[in-house]
Write a protein that holds these residues in place. Structure first.
Motif, PDB file in Angstrom:
ATOM      1  N   ASP A  44      39.282  44.834  40.768  1.00  0.00           N
ATOM      2  CA  ASP A  44      38.654  43.577  40.362  1.00  0.00           C
ATOM      3  C   ASP A  44      39.626  42.699  39.572  1.00  0.00           C
ATOM      4  O   ASP A  44      39.772  41.500  39.842  1.00  0.00           O
ATOM      5  CB  ASP A  44      37.397  43.846  39.528  1.00  0.00           C
ATOM      6  CG  ASP A  44      36.333  44.607  40.286  1.00  0.00           C
ATOM      7  OD1 ASP A  44      36.164  44.353  41.492  1.00  0.00           O
ATOM      8  OD2 ASP A  44      35.670  45.465  39.673  1.00  0.00           O
ATOM      9  N   TRP A  45      40.295  43.295  38.564  1.00  0.00           N
ATOM     10  CA  TRP A  45      41.232  42.476  37.786  1.00  0.00           C
ATOM     11  C   TRP A  45      42.562  42.296  38.495  1.00  0.00           C
ATOM     12  O   TRP A  45      43.274  41.316  38.247  1.00  0.00           O
ATOM     13  CB  TRP A  45      41.408  43.017  36.367  1.00  0.00           C
ATOM     14  CG  TRP A  45      41.614  44.478  36.190  1.00  0.00           C
ATOM     15  CD1 TRP A  45      40.676  45.425  35.907  1.00  0.00           C
ATOM     16  CD2 TRP A  45      42.874  45.176  36.233  1.00  0.00           C
ATOM     17  NE1 TRP A  45      41.250  46.667  35.786  1.00  0.00           N
ATOM     18  CE2 TRP A  45      42.599  46.551  35.970  1.00  0.00           C
ATOM     19  CE3 TRP A  45      44.187  44.780  36.461  1.00  0.00           C
ATOM     20  CZ2 TRP A  45      43.612  47.518  35.938  1.00  0.00           C
ATOM     21  CZ3 TRP A  45      45.192  45.746  36.430  1.00  0.00           C
ATOM     22  CH2 TRP A  45      44.887  47.087  36.171  1.00  0.00           C
ATOM     23  N   LYS A  46      42.902  43.205  39.404  1.00  0.00           N
ATOM     24  CA  LYS A  46      44.109  43.002  40.200  1.00  0.00           C
ATOM     25  C   LYS A  46      43.936  41.823  41.148  1.00  0.00           C
ATOM     26  O   LYS A  46      44.865  41.034  41.359  1.00  0.00           O
ATOM     27  CB  LYS A  46      44.457  44.279  40.962  1.00  0.00           C
ATOM     28  CG  LYS A  46      44.922  45.414  40.056  1.00  0.00           C
ATOM     29  CD  LYS A  46      45.193  46.690  40.838  1.00  0.00           C
ATOM     30  CE  LYS A  46      45.630  47.820  39.915  1.00  0.00           C
ATOM     31  NZ  LYS A  46      45.869  49.085  40.650  1.00  0.00           N
ATOM     32  N   ALA A 288      36.057  41.879  28.399  1.00  0.00           N
ATOM     33  CA  ALA A 288      36.236  43.099  27.612  1.00  0.00           C
ATOM     34  C   ALA A 288      36.240  44.324  28.510  1.00  0.00           C
ATOM     35  O   ALA A 288      36.999  45.284  28.280  1.00  0.00           O
ATOM     36  CB  ALA A 288      35.134  43.207  26.558  1.00  0.00           C
ATOM     37  N   ALA A 289      35.411  44.323  29.551  1.00  0.00           N
ATOM     38  CA  ALA A 289      35.398  45.439  30.505  1.00  0.00           C
ATOM     39  C   ALA A 289      36.722  45.520  31.255  1.00  0.00           C
ATOM     40  O   ALA A 289      37.266  46.616  31.459  1.00  0.00           O
ATOM     41  CB  ALA A 289      34.238  45.267  31.482  1.00  0.00           C
ATOM     42  N   PHE A 290      37.273  44.372  31.661  1.00  0.00           N
ATOM     43  CA  PHE A 290      38.574  44.367  32.338  1.00  0.00           C
ATOM     44  C   PHE A 290      39.659  44.901  31.409  1.00  0.00           C
ATOM     45  O   PHE A 290      40.536  45.673  31.826  1.00  0.00           O
ATOM     46  CB  PHE A 290      38.929  42.953  32.795  1.00  0.00           C
ATOM     47  CG  PHE A 290      38.250  42.522  34.067  1.00  0.00           C
ATOM     48  CD1 PHE A 290      37.267  43.287  34.668  1.00  0.00           C
ATOM     49  CD2 PHE A 290      38.592  41.321  34.669  1.00  0.00           C
ATOM     50  CE1 PHE A 290      36.641  42.880  35.848  1.00  0.00           C
ATOM     51  CE2 PHE A 290      37.995  40.901  35.842  1.00  0.00           C
ATOM     52  CZ  PHE A 290      37.015  41.680  36.438  1.00  0.00           C
ATOM     53  N   ALA A 291      39.626  44.487  30.147  1.00  0.00           N
ATOM     54  CA  ALA A 291      40.640  44.956  29.192  1.00  0.00           C
ATOM     55  C   ALA A 291      40.569  46.469  29.028  1.00  0.00           C
ATOM     56  O   ALA A 291      41.595  47.156  28.974  1.00  0.00           O
ATOM     57  CB  ALA A 291      40.446  44.259  27.854  1.00  0.00           C
ATOM     58  N   ALA A 292      39.355  47.001  28.957  1.00  0.00           N
ATOM     59  CA  ALA A 292      39.199  48.453  28.835  1.00  0.00           C
ATOM     60  C   ALA A 292      39.692  49.154  30.086  1.00  0.00           C
ATOM     61  O   ALA A 292      40.344  50.205  30.011  1.00  0.00           O
ATOM     62  CB  ALA A 292      37.729  48.793  28.580  1.00  0.00           C
ATOM     63  N   SER A 293      39.418  48.585  31.254  1.00  0.00           N
ATOM     64  CA  SER A 293      39.868  49.190  32.510  1.00  0.00           C
ATOM     65  C   SER A 293      41.386  49.205  32.598  1.00  0.00           C
ATOM     66  O   SER A 293      41.982  50.182  33.083  1.00  0.00           O
ATOM     67  CB  SER A 293      39.275  48.426  33.691  1.00  0.00           C
ATOM     68  OG  SER A 293      39.747  48.919  34.924  1.00  0.00           O
ATOM     69  N   ARG A 294      42.029  48.142  32.117  1.00  0.00           N
ATOM     70  CA  ARG A 294      43.494  48.054  32.207  1.00  0.00           C
ATOM     71  C   ARG A 294      44.195  49.143  31.411  1.00  0.00           C
ATOM     72  O   ARG A 294      45.348  49.473  31.699  1.00  0.00           O
ATOM     73  CB  ARG A 294      43.977  46.692  31.731  1.00  0.00           C
ATOM     74  CG  ARG A 294      43.729  45.550  32.690  1.00  0.00           C
ATOM     75  CD  ARG A 294      44.497  44.311  32.252  1.00  0.00           C
ATOM     76  NE  ARG A 294      44.030  43.129  32.966  1.00  0.00           N
ATOM     77  CZ  ARG A 294      43.109  42.296  32.503  1.00  0.00           C
ATOM     78  NH1 ARG A 294      42.548  42.516  31.314  1.00  0.00           N
ATOM     79  NH2 ARG A 294      42.732  41.255  33.212  1.00  0.00           N
ATOM     80  N   THR A 295      43.566  49.685  30.398  1.00  0.00           N
ATOM     81  CA  THR A 295      44.227  50.707  29.588  1.00  0.00           C
ATOM     82  C   THR A 295      44.529  51.956  30.401  1.00  0.00           C
ATOM     83  O   THR A 295      45.454  52.707  30.080  1.00  0.00           O
ATOM     84  CB  THR A 295      43.371  51.109  28.384  1.00  0.00           C
ATOM     85  OG1 THR A 295      42.199  51.827  28.818  1.00  0.00           O
ATOM     86  CG2 THR A 295      42.963  49.898  27.559  1.00  0.00           C
ATOM     87  N   GLY A 296      43.736  52.203  31.440  1.00  0.00           N
ATOM     88  CA  GLY A 296      43.936  53.392  32.259  1.00  0.00           C
ATOM     89  C   GLY A 296      43.521  54.684  31.599  1.00  0.00           C
ATOM     90  O   GLY A 296      43.806  55.760  32.111  1.00  0.00           O
ATOM     91  N   HIS A 297      42.822  54.597  30.476  1.00  0.00           N
ATOM     92  CA  HIS A 297      42.455  55.807  29.735  1.00  0.00           C
ATOM     93  C   HIS A 297      40.948  56.001  29.637  1.00  0.00           C
ATOM     94  O   HIS A 297      40.472  56.783  28.821  1.00  0.00           O
ATOM     95  CB  HIS A 297      43.059  55.769  28.331  1.00  0.00           C
ATOM     96  CG  HIS A 297      44.557  55.754  28.319  1.00  0.00           C
ATOM     97  ND1 HIS A 297      45.312  56.772  28.873  1.00  0.00           N
ATOM     98  CD2 HIS A 297      45.433  54.839  27.860  1.00  0.00           C
ATOM     99  CE1 HIS A 297      46.604  56.485  28.736  1.00  0.00           C
ATOM    100  NE2 HIS A 297      46.701  55.318  28.137  1.00  0.00           N
ATOM    101  N   THR A 298      40.198  55.281  30.465  1.00  0.00           N
ATOM    102  CA  THR A 298      38.746  55.413  30.434  1.00  0.00           C
ATOM    103  C   THR A 298      38.297  56.633  31.211  1.00  0.00           C
ATOM    104  O   THR A 298      38.743  56.870  32.337  1.00  0.00           O
ATOM    105  CB  THR A 298      38.094  54.153  31.043  1.00  0.00           C
ATOM    106  OG1 THR A 298      38.494  53.013  30.280  1.00  0.00           O
ATOM    107  CG2 THR A 298      36.580  54.270  31.008  1.00  0.00           C
TER     108      THR A 298
END
Length: 306
Positions: A44-46, A288-298
């Protein structure tokens, strides 16, 4: 209806806007779904950053989102499969990036839809389609079955955790990479955990001296380790690294397919597949959901709840 949109390719989450947009049009063979939950996926963010512009046309403003679970409110012409009131879920990717699922309503091809399993709540069902079908397709391409030993890179993530469970239903032994804090979680899913990072190949070989028969990479950047731990004749696939094709592997893309999604629903209703929800966000907090997804640690799935 209310939806989240962006008006140009961007990496700036502040460009995401929640507001009123026209209701979707409902074509033949489609159902209009009132969205109860929509899973967030890295794609989605890509896409928002222009990462798929060479593959797919975009019509701005774009409503992001490819996952959905919700209630059918109307059916288009010649759509006998579903009726208003049916509870469904779908991997709702379309040929053009435009009318996604981070909205109150979305029109989806009936062929992409499956009935929501009773065992999964709305948020779990909304997080299942793309991640679950990616795991499913990867294991299919690897022909994973009884007697296989499968290494899953990123086993605690949204796709990896589902791949662990699906592989176990097929009789495979599963070794999964994850940070140490997620090892108990992986054991609960039926995997043997190993810490990722330097020395990973040696740790896998300690567990499986003869090498693994299949590797499913849901992280990327793991090709050297993959080749180092594969047994002779082993198979490997990645959703994140197309260079695996140069080394006999498969690069995986999943297609919308309601019948295959229904197979995952059946596993859920048999108690063999569950979806961990890491967090839920309203339309106003998609950034905020995209930022959390980008971390790769969810661990598990992030879900939008319109």
């Amino acid at each position: 209806m209310r939806a989240v949109t962006y008006d140009a390719y961007t990496t700036d989450d502040s460009r995401l806007r929640a507001g009123e947009v026209p209701d979707p049009r409902l074509g033949p063979g489609q159902v209009l779904i009132e969205v109860r939950a929509a899973g967030v996926n890295p794609v989605d963010w890509k896409i928002m950053a222009g990462g798929l512009d060479a593959m797919m046309d975009a019509v701005f403003p774009v409503i992001p989102g490819w996952d959905v679970a919700g209630v059918v409110r109307a059916a288009g012409p010649d759509t006998p499969e579903f009726a208003p009131g049916d509870e469904v879920m779908a991997y709702a990717r379309k040929h053009v990036v435009h009318a996604g699922t981070f909205a109150q309503y979305v029109a989806v091809d009936a062929a992409a839809c499956a009935r929501r399993p009773a065992a999964l709540g709305w948020e779990q069902a909304g997080g299942l389609p793309l991640a679950g079908m990616t795991a499913q397709r990867t294991l299919d391409r690897l022909a994973v079955g009884a007697g296989d030993v499968v290494l899953v890179h990123g086993a605690a993530g949204g796709v990896g955790s589902l791949a662990v469970q699906i592989a176990r239903t097929r009789g495979a032994r599963v070794v999964g990479t994850a940070s140490e804090r997620n090892h108990d979680h992986l054991r609960g899913l039926g995997a043997e955990p190993v810490v990722y990072g330097d020395g990973l190949a040696g740790r896998v070989r300690d567990l499986v001296p003869g090498g693994v028969t299949a590797v499913a990479d849901f992280v990327g950047g793991q090709l050297d380790t993959t080749l180092a731990v594969l047994a002779g004749g082993g198979r490997h696939a990645s959703v994140a690294d197309n260079t695996v094709e140069e080394h006999g592997g498969h690069w995986i893309w999943v297609r919308p397919d309601g019948a295959r999604l229904a197979e995952l629903a059946a596993l859920a209703d048999k108690g063999e597949l569950t979806v961990e929800v890491a967090g839920t966000f309203p339309l106003e907090e998609v950034g905020a959901a995209f930022a959390a997804s980008r971390t790769g640690h969810t661990r598990g799935k992030l879900v939008i709840t319109p």
